[in-house]
Scaffold this motif. Structure first.
Motif, PDB file in Angstrom:
ATOM      1  N   VAL A 164      44.807  41.811  42.989  1.00  0.00           N
ATOM      2  CA  VAL A 164      43.602  42.637  43.172  1.00  0.00           C
ATOM      3  C   VAL A 164      43.766  43.978  42.456  1.00  0.00           C
ATOM      4  N   ALA A 165      44.931  44.616  42.640  1.00  0.00           N
ATOM      5  CA  ALA A 165      45.177  45.933  42.044  1.00  0.00           C
ATOM      6  C   ALA A 165      45.164  45.846  40.515  1.00  0.00           C
ATOM      7  N   GLN A 166      45.785  44.807  39.996  1.00  0.00           N
ATOM      8  CA  GLN A 166      45.859  44.713  38.537  1.00  0.00           C
ATOM      9  C   GLN A 166      44.505  44.394  37.915  1.00  0.00           C
ATOM     10  N   ARG A 167      43.665  43.662  38.639  1.00  0.00           N
ATOM     11  CA  ARG A 167      42.345  43.368  38.113  1.00  0.00           C
ATOM     12  C   ARG A 167      41.515  44.656  38.014  1.00  0.00           C
ATOM     13  N   ARG A 168      41.805  45.610  38.917  1.00  0.00           N
ATOM     14  CA  ARG A 168      41.096  46.896  38.817  1.00  0.00           C
ATOM     15  C   ARG A 168      41.402  47.568  37.477  1.00  0.00           C
TER      16      ARG A 168
END
Ligand SMILES: [Zn+2]
Lengths: 382, 142
Positions: A164-168
């Motif tokens: 989730v964090a990396q997709r941001r």
């Protein structure tokens, strides 16, 4: 150990990343090399050292018409380029050569002329891992994750929060393959690949490449360069085992711990000094292991740290800001792309630029925690 | 088209005693006499002290489930049993082996870390490959 400061003066990737059915692996090396020479406004004749992994550096140099005085074919998996950077720094300091080209090209998706790998039936992995129905890294790399979760109390939600964090970050990078923001529930809804890893917790498989050019910091400062040099402050390399089943502790990477300790010591820094971090993320647990093994957080704290947003845009430790292997690109040996993003962040040219990056760390991994390479880069030379 | 078969290991001189033992339905490991410790994978010297005073010995075949994945995309020959667990088993004698867990549902609730296991064997291409199945807890086991 101290040595004269070394600088990266050229860095570029292949024209395109993704699915490239019209380029062989050797050609991806050459394209990355040519773009990097153009980036530094250098000619092939200016290069007297070459390093690459997978393909033979001799084949790449001959293909490019380069006659190097120094050749490094260190092939220790996806972290090879971190090793190449360190070896090149030593070679330049030692006067073995003055200007080293490090190339990566890999037809990870199209499989056009790929270099061979070694897990034959009579190798140790072929006897003691392959017969149990392994299917590449998804069945091997995450082997320790359940143990890690049991010992630390890390949750499935926290593991999913890495993706989730990396997709941001990827959402802010037009070159990223996947750019739509996702939730933990989206991760859980993606197909199970090898429990506990869902598809969105596994990296992409793409084609692409990248290359770097290094010279001494003294020479870099004398040169009329189109970009400010990015200086190598420290580097470290380490290995553990080619068989994930034989890791000393499946909940931590010895290679990460040792390579980062060497790199941080050489650079004279602690984790508190790092403004930007790249941790090779073949799978969602690697940034978790990396944050702990490099000393950014304590044992068992990484999952919550990521879940709470500290590595996301606006967080205090920007991590994998290109979107990483999970969202940006992953050719198979991703370490080159981690280095490219560190250079971009230090140059101030990253699509998802972080303010005030003075020191960036790129942590690579090879094989299934087989090797680790750490590179510390900075805007100011030591 | 021929039915895919599971991958079969191929012994080397250094590992032949391991596979000779499995062919008899036994699990053997090497033990370093100076260290009084078992080690794996096989090699003709102790990885800790480099002594060549080492011996092949039968071991208990008992261990615990150290960690695992449940693979949903089967390797050739494993199509009918997918999803299937690929585990690391920590043997009572210390070393860890990779092996499939059999005779248990391939579900997280049925595969609890540190549960006791015992060895069994399955023919793969003429080689007897170790597998592990749930076992009753042993008297005095930790
Ligand atoms: Zn010994």
């Amino acid at each position: 150990m101290t040595m004269p400061s070394t600088a990266i003066i050229g860095a570029a990737e292949t024209d395109e990343l993704g699915t490239l059915p019209d380029r062989s692996e050797l050609q991806l090396h050459a394209e990355a090399a040519r773009n990097t020479l153009e980036d530094a406004k250098l000619a092939p004749a200016d290069i007297d050292g070459i390093a690459c992994a997978g393909q033979s550096p001799i084949a790449v140099a001959h293909y490019l018409g380069i006659e190097p005085a120094w050749i490094d074919g260190t092939g220790v998996g996806g972290a090879s380029f971190m090793f190449h950077v360190r070896h090149a720094a030593g070679a330049i300091a030692a006067g073995l050569c003055s200007t080293v080209l490090i190339t990566h090209g890999q037809s990870g998706r199209s499989r056009l002329g790929p270099a061979g790998g070694g897990r034959g039936r009579d190798s140790l992995p072929g006897q003691f891992e392959t017969p149990h129905g392994i299917v590449g890294p998804p069945t091997l790399f995450p082997m320790g994750v359940l143990r890690y979760m049991k010992e630390t109390g890390t949750t499935h939600e926290q593991l999913a929060s890495v993706a989730v964090a990396q997709r941001r970050w990827a959402a802010r990078n037009p070159r990223a393959k996947y750019r739509d923001e996702i939730t933990v529930d989206d991760v859980f809804a993606s197909p199970m690949i090898a429990y506990p890893m869902h598809k969105l917790e596994c990296c992409l498989v793409t084609d692409g490449g990248g290359a770097l050019i290094l010279t001494s910091s003294d020479r870099a400062e004398e040169m009329d360069l189109p970009h400010p040099p990015v200086h190598l402050l420290g580097a470290g390399e380490a290995m553990e085992t080619p068989m994930v089943s034989q890791m000393e502790d499946v909940t931590s990477s010895k290679a990460f711990r040792r390579s980062s300790a060497a790199a941080f010591a050489q650079a004279g820094i602690t984790p508190d000094d790092v403004d930007h971090l790249m941790i090779y993320d073949a799978f969602a647990h690697l940034p978790i292991y990396g944050l702990e093994d490099l000393g950014f957080v304590g044992r068992g704290e990484a999952g919550a740290f990521i879940e709470e947003g500290h590595t996301s845009p606006g967080g205090r430790l920007p991590l994998n800001t290109n979107g990483g292997g999970l969202s940006y690109t992953h050719t198979g040996m991703y370490g080159m792309f981690a280095l490219q993003e560190s250079v971009r962040q230090l140059r101030g040219t990253a699509p998802a630029q972080v303010d005030g990056v003075e020191i960036s760390v790129a942590q690579g991994v090879g094989g299934m925690f087989m090797s680790g390479g750490t590179v510390v880069l900075g805007r100011e030379r030591r | 088209m021929a039915t895919p078969t599971k991958p079969s290991p191929k012994a080397t001189p250094e590992t032949q005693p391991f596979w000779d033992a499995t062919a008899r339905g036994e699990l053997h490991l090497q033990r370093c006499r100076p260290c009084d410790a078992h080690y794996f994978p096989p090699r003709p010297f102790c990885p800790t002290c480099h002594s060549q005073d080492v011996a092949w010995e039968p071991v208990s075949g008992r261990g615990r489930l150290h960690t695992y994945v449940i693979n949903h995309r089967p390797a050739p020959g494993f199509e009918e049993e997918a999803p299937y667990p690929i585990a690391l088993v920590e043997l009572e004698e210390g070393p860890r082996l990779m092996a499939n867990i059999v005779e248990a549902p391939a579900e997280p609730d049925a595969l609890v870390l540190d549960m006791p296991l015992e060895v069994t064997f399955e023919d793969q291409g003429g080689m007897q490959v170790p597998k592990f199945r749930p076992a009753e807890p042993q008297e005095g086991a930790r």
